[in-house]
Structures are given as structure tokens and as C-alpha cells.
Scaffold this motif. Sequence first.
Motif, PDB file in Angstrom:
ATOM      1  N   ASP A 199       3.732   3.882   8.691  1.00 49.53           N
ATOM      2  CA  ASP A 199       2.638   4.627   8.143  1.00 49.53           C
ATOM      3  C   ASP A 199       2.740   4.426   6.696  1.00 49.53           C
ATOM      4  O   ASP A 199       3.651   3.763   6.153  1.00 49.53           O
ATOM      5  N   THR A 220       0.398   4.991   3.319  1.00 47.37           N
ATOM      6  CA  THR A 220      -0.353   6.004   2.469  1.00 47.37           C
ATOM      7  C   THR A 220      -0.848   5.513   1.172  1.00 47.37           C
ATOM      8  O   THR A 220      -2.036   6.224   0.613  1.00 47.37           O
ATOM      9  N   ASP A 221      -0.371   3.911   0.837  1.00 43.19           N
ATOM     10  CA  ASP A 221      -1.321   3.106  -0.746  1.00 43.19           C
ATOM     11  C   ASP A 221      -1.698   2.086  -0.023  1.00 43.19           C
ATOM     12  O   ASP A 221      -0.987   1.097   0.056  1.00 43.19           O
ATOM     13  N   SER A 241       0.844  -1.999  10.953  1.00 44.59           N
ATOM     14  CA  SER A 241       0.498  -0.658  10.920  1.00 44.59           C
ATOM     15  C   SER A 241      -0.281  -0.351  12.386  1.00 44.59           C
ATOM     16  O   SER A 241      -0.058   0.798  12.981  1.00 44.59           O
TER      17      SER A 241
END
Length: 167
Positions: A80, A82-83, A74
Motif C-alpha cells: 500500500d 499512501t503518498d 504495489s
Amino acid sequence: MPTTTRRDRHRRDTPPPRTANGEIEVLRGFLDYLRASIATKVDGAPEPQVRTAAVPSGTNLLGLLNHLTFVERSVFLGDDVTDWQSTFHAAPGDGVAEVVARYRAAVERANDVLDGCADPGAPVPRPRPGRPAPSIRWALTHMIEETGRHAGHADILRELVDGTTGR
């Protein structure tokens, strides 16, 4: 068949690196030192204990290294996530060798990006449009903090798993 004693599991601590005096060299030296420390701490840990939670939060050795793989990708490669909470769990089919190899590959790719960065104030070159990239200085400092924090967790967890201590 040789047996391992508790004494055999004590590694000699490796001192922090002595690096060149430039800011980026110092930061990269410390980051690489911590990266090697945590990869070594997880490498060779026995199944299933490497993925067994030893604390109420559910933290385990394999999950820590899996998480750091996502953080490296990242911060330096622009992936990306998201969790973030899910990154603390390796897939059931992933063994120690796979997770360690994936982490080392992410570190190698991140270092390839960093090799082209000479100005610590310049933004990290990353492909995520619409989001401002942090400076190289911020990214390296954040990764030292993140990796150091989780390396400390790994020290304790590995000792609980099989008594192995040291870096």
C-alpha cells in the motif's frame, strides 16, 4: 587513467524482444525488456547528478527508479502506497547501487508472483484485503505503460547528465 569520450557513452540500442506467441509471454517479455532498459540507464550514473533535477518538475534518474520500485511492489505484491509523489525521491543516503538493487529485488519478487499466473484474466494474487485485485492482463499492461513512460524520461535525463544514450 582512461578517459571516456562522448562516443564511448553511446550504447547500441537493443531491439524489442522476440517472445513466444502466448499473451502472457509477450507481455512479460516486453515488461522485462523495459525493466532492464531503465535499470541499465540508472546503473552507473554519477553522483550527485543522478539525483539532481534537470527539469522544473524535479524529476531525476534515481527518483524515477525509486518510484518504479514502489509501483512494482504495489501492483504485483500488494504493498500500500499512501503518498505516490514522495516515491519520486530516493532517500538522501541511498546511492545508485542501493536503489538499483532494490528495484531488481522488487522485479524478482514480482516475477515470482507472475510465474504462478497462467490465466491473463485472473486477478493478481495480492495480500491487500478489501480491495479488488486487477487482472494479470491489466497489471502487465499497466506496468509496460508505466515503465516505458519512465524509461523514456530516463533516456533524456541520462543524456543530460553525462551524454550516455541508447538502451
